[in-house]
Design a protein around this motif. Structure first.
Motif, mmCIF file in Angstrom:
data_model
loop_
_atom_site.group_PDB
_atom_site.id
_atom_site.type_symbol
_atom_site.label_atom_id
_atom_site.label_comp_id
_atom_site.label_asym_id
_atom_site.label_seq_id
_atom_site.Cartn_x
_atom_site.Cartn_y
_atom_site.Cartn_z
ATOM 1 N N ILE A 105 3.647 3.921 2.388
ATOM 2 C CA ILE A 105 3.515 5.384 2.301
ATOM 3 C C ILE A 105 3.644 5.974 3.707
ATOM 4 O O ILE A 105 3.005 5.507 4.647
ATOM 5 C CB ILE A 105 2.148 5.769 1.699
ATOM 6 N N GLY A 106 4.487 6.977 3.840
ATOM 7 C CA GLY A 106 4.717 7.573 5.151
ATOM 8 C C GLY A 106 5.745 6.850 5.982
ATOM 9 O O GLY A 106 5.920 7.150 7.163
ATOM 10 N N GLY A 107 6.455 5.889 5.377
ATOM 11 C CA GLY A 107 7.416 5.088 6.125
ATOM 12 C C GLY A 107 8.554 5.887 6.728
ATOM 13 O O GLY A 107 9.221 5.409 7.645
ATOM 14 N N GLY A 108 8.772 7.097 6.236
ATOM 15 C CA GLY A 108 9.855 7.911 6.763
ATOM 16 C C GLY A 108 9.445 8.888 7.841
ATOM 17 O O GLY A 108 10.278 9.667 8.323
ATOM 18 N N ASN A 139 5.013 1.517 -0.509
ATOM 19 C CA ASN A 139 3.833 1.092 -1.256
ATOM 20 C C ASN A 139 2.559 1.643 -0.639
ATOM 21 O O ASN A 139 2.404 1.716 0.584
ATOM 22 C CB ASN A 139 3.766 -0.438 -1.293
ATOM 23 N N SER A 140 1.614 1.993 -1.506
ATOM 24 C CA SER A 140 0.298 2.447 -1.076
ATOM 25 C C SER A 140 -0.596 1.237 -0.788
ATOM 26 O O SER A 140 -0.150 0.086 -0.817
ATOM 27 C CB SER A 140 -0.300 3.352 -2.145
ATOM 28 N N LEU A 141 -1.865 1.491 -0.531
ATOM 29 C CA LEU A 141 -2.851 0.429 -0.286
ATOM 30 C C LEU A 141 -3.002 -0.427 -1.540
ATOM 31 O O LEU A 141 -3.187 0.089 -2.641
ATOM 32 C CB LEU A 141 -4.199 1.063 0.086
ATOM 33 N N VAL A 169 -6.500 8.041 -0.909
ATOM 34 C CA VAL A 169 -5.320 7.183 -1.023
ATOM 35 C C VAL A 169 -5.174 6.782 -2.493
ATOM 36 O O VAL A 169 -6.172 6.520 -3.169
ATOM 37 C CB VAL A 169 -5.446 5.944 -0.101
ATOM 38 N N ALA A 170 -3.953 6.776 -2.989
ATOM 39 C CA ALA A 170 -3.700 6.390 -4.388
ATOM 40 C C ALA A 170 -3.501 4.875 -4.445
ATOM 41 O O ALA A 170 -2.374 4.378 -4.443
ATOM 42 C CB ALA A 170 -2.499 7.137 -4.945
ATOM 43 N N GLY A 269 -5.207 12.124 6.318
ATOM 44 C CA GLY A 269 -4.504 12.632 5.150
ATOM 45 C C GLY A 269 -3.105 12.102 4.934
ATOM 46 O O GLY A 269 -2.398 12.552 4.017
ATOM 47 N N LEU A 270 -2.685 11.137 5.739
ATOM 48 C CA LEU A 270 -1.302 10.665 5.665
ATOM 49 C C LEU A 270 -1.055 9.726 4.485
ATOM 50 O O LEU A 270 0.098 9.434 4.158
ATOM 51 C CB LEU A 270 -0.921 9.989 6.986
ATOM 52 N N PHE A 271 -2.122 9.253 3.839
ATOM 53 C CA PHE A 271 -1.977 8.430 2.642
ATOM 54 C C PHE A 271 -2.313 9.205 1.367
ATOM 55 O O PHE A 271 -2.316 8.635 0.277
ATOM 56 C CB PHE A 271 -2.855 7.173 2.732
#
Length: 302
Positions: A105-108, A139-141, A169-170, A269-271
């Motif tokens: 998540i946030g890889g971009g 992918n998330s956590l 986080v989701a 908040g990035l996740f």
């Protein structure tokens, strides 16, 4: 469908993906440094090949004949971008047309505090520049990490220090991440697309820990700490702070900067990303954290 190369096929993710691809009748080329762990895949008809991401010569042989590559991120935070570059260059040189990469998540995002995210961002960039079609599975956590690596020490200690605050986080099951990867590799129309692979609900770490405590019937004191407090906790366990300080083949193969900046990213908040991409790709709703906790509850201390 063509031949599908699966990297890291002796790991949890890669092995499960290879099995599911074989279930769907795909031709699979399974790569690993530990080919002895792939005997079951070979028995089912997979081509098993030795591959070392630090050895470009091995990759030149390993990537031959594949049409698609499932590139599963390696574990060496801080130095894995070169490993990924070696794999991507070998794949493209051998005619691989589509690279599916397990990102985060946030890889971009070009600006991000997470040490792990930086590796994923840089890998995404080099894949996009490679000339191959791409799909990024951000992918998330992992719920399995919460159910084991987080839950077991917290239950043993009766407490858990945490620097993620009340950020959400989701949390997603690895099962759903694997199913999404298999879907992308076996369906049409996923080229040059990034997906957020998340669970069905946004939760904070305190909420997740409360769920663990309730299910175990044991109290867990959540200790909110700042980033430096989190570093001190890992210091007390003998964890090196930076990836460059990891002792090769030592007892602790990871560094605390990845964990601390991961918590910081959640806090900031990035996740906090919730998507329906799992259901769109797989046709099923993603698993809840509770279902994964129930699956692993037998591993918890009594």
């Amino acid at each position: 469908m063509g031949k599908i190369i699966v990297s890291g096929a002796s790991g949890h993710f890669g092995h499960a993906a290879a099995e599911q691809l074989l279930d769907k009748g795909a031709q699979v080329i399974a790569l690993s440094r530990h080919v002895d762990k792939l005997a079951d895949l070979a028995a089912r008809g997979a081509e098993v090949r030795y591959a070392d991401f630090d050895d470009p010569a091995s990759l030149a042989e390993a990537m031959k004949g594949g049409d698609k590559l499932l590139l599963i991120s390696t574990l060496r935070v801080g130095s894995r971008v070169q490993q990924h570059r070696n794999a991507v260059e070998a794949a493209v040189a051998n005619g691989v047309k589509h690279i599916v990469y397990t990102s985060v998540i946030g890889g971009g995002l070009a600006e991000h505090p997470g040490v792990e995210q930086k590796d994923h961002y840089n890998t995404e960039q080099l894949i996009m520049a490679s000339g191959a079609a791409w799909t990024f599975l951000r992918n998330s956590l992992y719920a399995e990490a919460v159910a084991t690596a987080m839950a077991i020490p917290a239950l043993l200690a009766g407490s858990k220090p945490d620097n993620a605050g009340h950020g959400t986080v989701a949390i997603v099951s690895r099962d759903d991440c694997v199913a999404a990867a298999v879907g992308v590799l076996t369906q049409e129309g996923h080229e040059n697309t990034a997906y957020d692979i998340t669970g069905p609900e946004l939760l904070s770490v305190p909420q997740a820990v409360a769920m663990i405590s309730d299910m175990a019937g044991k109290p867990i004191e959540l200790q909110h700490v700042d980033d430096e407090g989190m570093y001190r906790y890992f210091d007390s366990l003998g964890v090196p702070r930076k990836a460059s300080d990891i002792v090769p083949d030592g007892p602790i193969p990871w560094a605390s900067e990845g964990m601390v900046t991961f918590g910081q990213s959640i806090r900031e908040g990035l996740f906090s990303v919730l998507s329906n991409d799992v259901e769109r790709i797989t046709g099923r709703k993603p698993r809840t954290l509770k279902s994964v906790l129930e699956q692993h509850k037998g591993e918890w201390p009594q």
